[in-house]
Every structure is written in structure tokens, then in C-alpha cells.
Scaffold this motif. Structure first.
Motif, PDB file in Angstrom:
ATOM      1  N   LEU A   8      32.075  43.208  47.793  1.00 47.74           N
ATOM      2  CA  LEU A   8      33.583  42.759  47.605  1.00 47.74           C
ATOM      3  C   LEU A   8      33.564  41.908  48.683  1.00 47.74           C
ATOM      4  O   LEU A   8      34.234  42.096  49.506  1.00 47.74           O
ATOM      5  CB  LEU A   8      34.478  43.679  47.423  1.00 47.74           C
ATOM      6  CG  LEU A   8      35.353  43.675  46.828  1.00 47.74           C
ATOM      7  CD1 LEU A   8      35.066  42.947  45.566  1.00 47.74           C
ATOM      8  CD2 LEU A   8      36.435  44.593  46.756  1.00 47.74           C
ATOM      9  N   ALA A   9      33.747  39.806  47.839  1.00 47.49           N
ATOM     10  CA  ALA A   9      33.956  39.407  49.429  1.00 47.49           C
ATOM     11  C   ALA A   9      35.570  38.998  48.576  1.00 47.49           C
ATOM     12  O   ALA A   9      35.985  39.137  49.346  1.00 47.49           O
ATOM     13  CB  ALA A   9      33.547  37.946  48.501  1.00 47.49           C
ATOM     14  N   ALA A  10      35.956  39.471  47.155  1.00 47.01           N
ATOM     15  CA  ALA A  10      37.935  39.107  47.255  1.00 47.01           C
ATOM     16  C   ALA A  10      38.256  39.490  45.584  1.00 47.01           C
ATOM     17  O   ALA A  10      37.631  40.261  44.728  1.00 47.01           O
ATOM     18  CB  ALA A  10      37.506  37.345  47.667  1.00 47.01           C
ATOM     19  N   TRP A 282      28.103  34.912  36.888  1.00 46.24           N
ATOM     20  CA  TRP A 282      27.039  34.450  38.452  1.00 46.24           C
ATOM     21  C   TRP A 282      27.231  32.907  38.651  1.00 46.24           C
ATOM     22  O   TRP A 282      27.595  31.874  37.319  1.00 46.24           O
ATOM     23  CB  TRP A 282      25.428  34.329  38.445  1.00 46.24           C
ATOM     24  CG  TRP A 282      25.254  35.874  37.407  1.00 46.24           C
ATOM     25  CD1 TRP A 282      24.912  36.245  36.629  1.00 46.24           C
ATOM     26  CD2 TRP A 282      24.610  36.786  39.233  1.00 46.24           C
ATOM     27  NE1 TRP A 282      23.998  36.990  37.145  1.00 46.24           N
ATOM     28  CE2 TRP A 282      24.071  37.306  38.428  1.00 46.24           C
ATOM     29  CE3 TRP A 282      24.713  36.598  40.250  1.00 46.24           C
ATOM     30  CZ2 TRP A 282      23.567  38.559  38.590  1.00 46.24           C
ATOM     31  CZ3 TRP A 282      24.432  37.875  40.609  1.00 46.24           C
ATOM     32  CH2 TRP A 282      24.364  39.335  40.133  1.00 46.24           C
ATOM     33  N   LEU A 283      28.214  32.525  39.823  1.00 44.10           N
ATOM     34  CA  LEU A 283      28.327  31.582  40.349  1.00 44.10           C
ATOM     35  C   LEU A 283      27.855  31.247  41.405  1.00 44.10           C
ATOM     36  O   LEU A 283      27.093  31.842  42.302  1.00 44.10           O
ATOM     37  CB  LEU A 283      29.956  31.971  40.445  1.00 44.10           C
ATOM     38  CG  LEU A 283      30.856  31.941  39.117  1.00 44.10           C
ATOM     39  CD1 LEU A 283      32.130  31.701  39.557  1.00 44.10           C
ATOM     40  CD2 LEU A 283      30.398  30.407  38.096  1.00 44.10           C
ATOM     41  N   ALA A 284      28.150  29.491  41.581  1.00 43.23           N
ATOM     42  CA  ALA A 284      27.329  28.933  42.918  1.00 43.23           C
ATOM     43  C   ALA A 284      25.536  29.292  43.543  1.00 43.23           C
ATOM     44  O   ALA A 284      25.009  30.381  44.175  1.00 43.23           O
ATOM     45  CB  ALA A 284      27.843  29.988  44.836  1.00 43.23           C
ATOM     46  N   GLU A 285      25.117  29.687  42.504  1.00 45.11           N
ATOM     47  CA  GLU A 285      23.527  29.401  41.800  1.00 45.11           C
ATOM     48  C   GLU A 285      22.944  30.774  42.804  1.00 45.11           C
ATOM     49  O   GLU A 285      22.044  30.974  43.121  1.00 45.11           O
ATOM     50  CB  GLU A 285      22.805  28.630  43.130  1.00 45.11           C
ATOM     51  CG  GLU A 285      23.089  27.327  42.402  1.00 45.11           C
ATOM     52  CD  GLU A 285      22.353  26.351  43.766  1.00 45.11           C
ATOM     53  OE1 GLU A 285      21.489  26.909  45.065  1.00 45.11           O
ATOM     54  OE2 GLU A 285      21.960  25.515  42.716  1.00 45.11           O
ATOM     55  N   GLY A 286      24.201  31.759  41.431  1.00 44.25           N
ATOM     56  CA  GLY A 286      23.846  33.721  41.861  1.00 44.25           C
ATOM     57  C   GLY A 286      24.062  34.251  43.288  1.00 44.25           C
ATOM     58  O   GLY A 286      23.998  35.353  43.073  1.00 44.25           O
ATOM     59  N   TYR A 288      26.867  34.796  44.270  1.00 46.91           N
ATOM     60  CA  TYR A 288      28.323  35.545  43.417  1.00 46.91           C
ATOM     61  C   TYR A 288      28.019  35.955  42.045  1.00 46.91           C
ATOM     62  O   TYR A 288      27.663  35.556  41.671  1.00 46.91           O
ATOM     63  CB  TYR A 288      29.620  34.729  43.679  1.00 46.91           C
ATOM     64  CG  TYR A 288      29.912  34.218  44.545  1.00 46.91           C
ATOM     65  CD1 TYR A 288      30.585  35.611  46.184  1.00 46.91           C
ATOM     66  CD2 TYR A 288      29.643  32.690  45.414  1.00 46.91           C
ATOM     67  CE1 TYR A 288      30.705  35.306  47.379  1.00 46.91           C
ATOM     68  CE2 TYR A 288      30.120  32.497  46.980  1.00 46.91           C
ATOM     69  CZ  TYR A 288      30.567  33.664  47.826  1.00 46.91           C
ATOM     70  OH  TYR A 288      30.839  33.046  49.464  1.00 46.91           O
ATOM     71  N   PHE A 289      28.959  37.303  41.931  1.00 45.14           N
ATOM     72  CA  PHE A 289      28.484  37.731  40.789  1.00 45.14           C
ATOM     73  C   PHE A 289      30.515  38.127  40.681  1.00 45.14           C
ATOM     74  O   PHE A 289      30.655  38.809  41.602  1.00 45.14           O
ATOM     75  CB  PHE A 289      27.871  38.730  40.416  1.00 45.14           C
ATOM     76  CG  PHE A 289      27.944  39.665  38.635  1.00 45.14           C
ATOM     77  CD1 PHE A 289      27.832  38.702  38.022  1.00 45.14           C
ATOM     78  CD2 PHE A 289      28.706  40.959  38.603  1.00 45.14           C
ATOM     79  CE1 PHE A 289      27.820  38.690  36.583  1.00 45.14           C
ATOM     80  CE2 PHE A 289      28.334  41.086  37.132  1.00 45.14           C
ATOM     81  CZ  PHE A 289      28.051  39.705  36.598  1.00 45.14           C
ATOM     82  N   LEU A 290      30.679  37.326  39.497  1.00 42.10           N
ATOM     83  CA  LEU A 290      32.738  37.323  39.317  1.00 42.10           C
ATOM     84  C   LEU A 290      32.405  38.326  38.053  1.00 42.10           C
ATOM     85  O   LEU A 290      31.549  38.161  37.310  1.00 42.10           O
ATOM     86  CB  LEU A 290      33.143  36.746  38.889  1.00 42.10           C
ATOM     87  CG  LEU A 290      33.311  35.601  40.289  1.00 42.10           C
ATOM     88  CD1 LEU A 290      31.994  35.712  41.365  1.00 42.10           C
ATOM     89  CD2 LEU A 290      34.360  34.280  39.816  1.00 42.10           C
ATOM     90  N   THR A 291      33.443  39.796  38.032  1.00 42.84           N
ATOM     91  CA  THR A 291      34.121  40.835  37.012  1.00 42.84           C
ATOM     92  C   THR A 291      35.409  40.522  36.578  1.00 42.84           C
ATOM     93  O   THR A 291      35.902  40.602  37.887  1.00 42.84           O
ATOM     94  CB  THR A 291      33.204  42.019  38.020  1.00 42.84           C
ATOM     95  OG1 THR A 291      33.921  42.419  38.960  1.00 42.84           O
ATOM     96  CG2 THR A 291      32.012  42.217  37.458  1.00 42.84           C
ATOM     97  N   ILE A 300      34.895  39.903  42.876  1.00 43.10           N
ATOM     98  CA  ILE A 300      34.304  38.143  43.418  1.00 43.10           C
ATOM     99  C   ILE A 300      33.413  39.235  44.645  1.00 43.10           C
ATOM    100  O   ILE A 300      33.952  39.747  45.085  1.00 43.10           O
ATOM    101  CB  ILE A 300      34.689  36.960  44.371  1.00 43.10           C
ATOM    102  CG1 ILE A 300      36.165  36.985  43.632  1.00 43.10           C
ATOM    103  CG2 ILE A 300      33.821  36.195  44.487  1.00 43.10           C
ATOM    104  CD1 ILE A 300      36.111  35.464  43.624  1.00 43.10           C
ATOM    105  N   TRP A 301      31.991  39.475  43.835  1.00 44.55           N
ATOM    106  CA  TRP A 301      30.974  40.211  44.816  1.00 44.55           C
ATOM    107  C   TRP A 301      29.977  39.053  45.128  1.00 44.55           C
ATOM    108  O   TRP A 301      29.104  38.388  44.640  1.00 44.55           O
ATOM    109  CB  TRP A 301      30.357  40.991  43.428  1.00 44.55           C
ATOM    110  CG  TRP A 301      31.456  41.862  43.078  1.00 44.55           C
ATOM    111  CD1 TRP A 301      31.408  42.179  41.876  1.00 44.55           C
ATOM    112  CD2 TRP A 301      31.867  43.407  43.335  1.00 44.55           C
ATOM    113  NE1 TRP A 301      32.583  42.979  41.076  1.00 44.55           N
ATOM    114  CE2 TRP A 301      32.362  43.932  42.442  1.00 44.55           C
ATOM    115  CE3 TRP A 301      31.803  44.212  44.729  1.00 44.55           C
ATOM    116  CZ2 TRP A 301      33.241  45.302  42.277  1.00 44.55           C
ATOM    117  CZ3 TRP A 301      32.022  45.289  44.961  1.00 44.55           C
ATOM    118  CH2 TRP A 301      32.967  46.144  44.209  1.00 44.55           C
TER     119      TRP A 301
END
Length: 306
Positions: A8-10, A282-286, A288-291, A300-301
Motif C-alpha cells: 500500500l503506497a497511499a 492500472w496506472l503508470a504502465e502497471g 500501480y493498481f488503484l482500488t 494506491i497499491w
């Protein structure tokens, strides 16, 4: 795929009501969210924080769709309208009256410059992205349509209805091709495989079904979650995909074998969601995965590869 970890980044808060939609931002390192609040929120992925309220809306947001190769965001509303907003200039471009009932899903056909909107009335409404006029309309089902997916070659478009039926149409001229009942409850997620040979569907019956596009015959089925599968998200680079669910978890699966690689939930000792996860991206070319979901939070994972 080699072993990987997810951290978990944020956690982003600010929404006052459940979140139903996440979408890529037009600017690098941004993304959008929307739900039962009366506005679309833009976030800064790099700073992992709030950027601005993009625009106010008059009813709940059920879908967000950034129109490819443009700074325009399409916003599907419960009241039956679709707003087209210029993200760069923060300006309303068009306000499309699609239906008197809720619009649940949006899909562009980039090579035709058309937007397809579907929802509670079971009718597909096709709009020109140059004139913003309705150019076509066709009935799909007598039931609500909650999800739509376009093949990567832009030849086929598939819809899923409240009865559990799949409907395959030509994306080139919108003629009907095939239909088949795949689920026992409403279909809530659809996506084509990367080679367009298969269509993946998830539903309120908690099933994940893999069907052959040529015949819509079932090739494989499994139960990825305890409750509704609200989203299926293939990774942009790696041969994996994520699913999100009403059971408060998201999971990572191998593309071809459909074997479970990672399960993320509070039960697995992650600081995850406390209520239904309604959407992911999926963001930033995968990287990060956001839920996001009913607990009003965005998580933000970060993918950690060895």
C-alpha cells in the motif's frame, strides 16, 4: 510470472460517499474519481494527493471515460446524461441527453470517433465525437446493461445485462452477431483477452467465465470471489490480471492458467478496504493498481517486483 509483492503506497480520502469510477488522467501522473458525490475529483498520482475538483455534477456518477487522444472526459450520470468536459481548460464541451434512465457504461470506438453509452433502458446510444449528435441507436436487451467492452482490433463490442446474458455486436456497423446466457445473475464486468479471441465476464453470481468470441461458448469458469465481481483488469505489460469484488478484496491472477497469484484484503493482513471494492485501474504502465469503493477511500497499491 516471477514472484512479486504488493504494498500500500497511499490511502486517499475526501469523497463523502461511495466511489463507483476511476479513470486515467489526461495529464501525466493524474487520475479521476467519481461516485455518489456531486463532482469529479482529479488526483495527483506522483504526490499521492488531491489536485482539484474538475467539475460539479447534478447526480451520481456511474462511469468515467477519457476519450482517447483528446483532453475530453465523458461522465455518465444517474439522471441519464453524459457530460463531455475539456480537462485541459476545465470547460463543459457537451451535455448529451442519452436517456431518461441511468447511464452505467461508456465506450469509445476510436477509429470511428464515436461514443457508445448504455444503461438502465437496455438501449445503446451512439454519439459522434465531432458533432456531439446522436448518430445511431439500437436495442440490446429488455434488461439493464451495466457493462460494455470493445475488442482491441475495434471489430467487436460486447454488452452484459441484468439477466446474465452476453450480447456480441459488430463495432463496425453495430449489427447483432451472437447472444448467450453466461451467468445466473447480472453481469458487472467485461473485457476482451489481449488477443481478442476470448471475452472474460464477471457477475453478481461471483463467477468468472471465459467465453470464445467466435461462438460465445464457455471455455472455462471459476469462482474468484465470495460475492460480485465488479471489475476485471488485465495488466498493461505482464501476463496477469486483477479482479475486484463486493467481498472487499482484490486478487491478481495469471493470464492463461487463471491461477491465483495474490489475494489482498484485511483478512490477509493488508490495510485494505472495509466495504465493497467497486472499481480498479492500472496506472503508470502497471506500476500501480488503484482500488476504490463503498468506504469512500481510494487505495494506491504498488507492484514490487524482485
Amino acid at each position: 510470472m516471477d514472484k512479486f509483492e504488493i504494498e500500500l503506497a497511499a490511502t486517499l480520502n475526501g469523497h463523502q460517499n461511495p466511489i463507483f469510477a476511476l479513470e486515467n488522467g489526461y495529464f501525466s501522473n493524474t487520475f479521476f474519481s467519481g461516485g455518489n458525490d456531486k463532482g469529479v475529483v482529479e488526483w495527483d498520482l506522483e504526490k499521492k494527493g488531491f489536485k482539484r475538483i474538475l467539475c460539479a455534477v447534478s447526480s451520481s456518477i456511474y462511469a468515467l471515460h477519457l476519450i482517447p487522444n483528446t483532453p475530453y472526459l465523458a461522465i455518465a450520470l444517474r439522471e441519464g446524461k453524459v457530460m463531455i468536459v475539456d480537462v485541459e481548460n476545465q470547460k463543459l464541451i457537451a451535455n448529451l441527453h442519452v436517456s431518461n434512465k441511468a447511464v452505467f457504461a461508456l465506450q469509445t470506438i476510436p477509429n470511428k470517433k464515436e461514443l457508445v453509452a448504455v444503461g438502465e433502458d437496455g438501449i445503446a446510444s451512439v454519439w459522434s465525437l465531432t458533432s456531439y449528435e446522436k448518430v445511431h441507436e439500437f436495442a440490446i436487451s429488455s434488461n439493464t446493461i451495466r457493462t460494455v467492452a470493445l475488442s482491441h482490433d475495434q471489430k467487436n463490442i460486447v454488452f452484459g445485462d441484468k439477466n446474465g446474458d452476453l450480447f456480441l455486436f459488430s463495432a463496425e456497423d453495430y449489427h447483432f452477431l451472437l447472444a448467450n446466457q453466461k451467468h445466473t445473475m447480472p453481469i458487472t464486468s467485461l473485457v476482451f483477452s489481449k488477443d481478442d479471441r476470448l471475452v472474460f465476464s464477471g457477475a453478481r453470481d461471483a463467477a468468472f467465465k471465459i467465453s470464445d468470441v467466435a461462438s460465445l461458448k464457455e471455455q472455462h469458469t471459476f469462482t474468484p470471489h465470495m460475492f460480485t465481481v465488479y471489475g476485471i483488469y488485465p495488466h498493461p505489460i505482464y501476463p496477469i490480471m486483477a479482479t475486484v469484488s463486493r467481498d472487499k478484496s482484490f486478487k491478481i491472477w495469471e493470464d492463461n492458467t487463471y491461477s491465483l497469484l495474490k489475494a489482498v484484503s484485511r483478512d490477509k493482513f493488508y490495510d485494505s478496504h472495509t466495504l465493497s471494492i467497486n472499481t480498479g485501474i492500472w496506472l503508470a504502465e502497471g506500476k500501480y493498481f488503484l482500488t476504490a469503493g463503498d468506504d469512500k477511500l481510494i487505495k494506491i497499491w504498488e507492484m514490487k517486483l524482485p
